[in-house]
Write a protein that holds these residues in place. Sequence first.
Motif, PDB file in Angstrom:
ATOM      1  N   SER A 271     -10.797   8.085 -20.699  1.00 27.01           N
ATOM      2  CA  SER A 271     -10.719   7.381 -19.409  1.00 27.01           C
ATOM      3  C   SER A 271     -12.104   7.079 -18.857  1.00 27.01           C
ATOM      4  N   LEU A 272     -13.016   8.034 -18.967  1.00 30.38           N
ATOM      5  CA  LEU A 272     -14.388   7.807 -18.502  1.00 30.38           C
ATOM      6  C   LEU A 272     -15.038   6.659 -19.273  1.00 30.38           C
ATOM      7  N   TYR A 273     -14.831   6.634 -20.576  1.00 33.25           N
ATOM      8  CA  TYR A 273     -15.407   5.560 -21.383  1.00 33.25           C
ATOM      9  C   TYR A 273     -14.783   4.213 -21.022  1.00 33.25           C
ATOM     10  N   LEU A 274     -13.491   4.196 -20.779  1.00 37.47           N
ATOM     11  CA  LEU A 274     -12.816   2.957 -20.382  1.00 37.47           C
ATOM     12  C   LEU A 274     -13.314   2.473 -19.021  1.00 37.47           C
ATOM     13  N   ILE A 275     -13.559   3.381 -18.106  1.00 34.26           N
ATOM     14  CA  ILE A 275     -14.115   3.018 -16.802  1.00 34.26           C
ATOM     15  C   ILE A 275     -15.503   2.409 -16.966  1.00 34.26           C
TER      16      ILE A 275
END
Length: 111
Positions: free
Chosen positions: A29-33
């Motif tokens: 999720s952090l990478y997608l953000i």
Amino acid sequence: GRSSYVSVMAALQVLVGPAPYGLRVLNASLYLIAVMALFRMARRSFGPRPAFIGAGALLFLPTLFTWSISLLKESFYVVLSVAVLAALVEATTTRRWLVRAGCAVVAAATI
């Protein structure tokens, strides 16, 4: 090798419990953000086509994709780096001093 990442991950695991894939979902999720924030900056500067190409390249780059689904700290560092970059870009492009001050605070906090 000691950093605040271990403390953040330990606090999250205490908060949500011993979920075996919880930290992997968080890293993805952090990478997608981070990719979405870079997409928005690129779309505003270069238009939709280069932004989509860049986002697609980032989403399917094998090394970064592997880092995002692992328990390594690279996705955490990527999202912090993108936050600094986005705050600095916004601070230099806006004309309102209150927004500039807020962006400077965000950049300083993420550094």
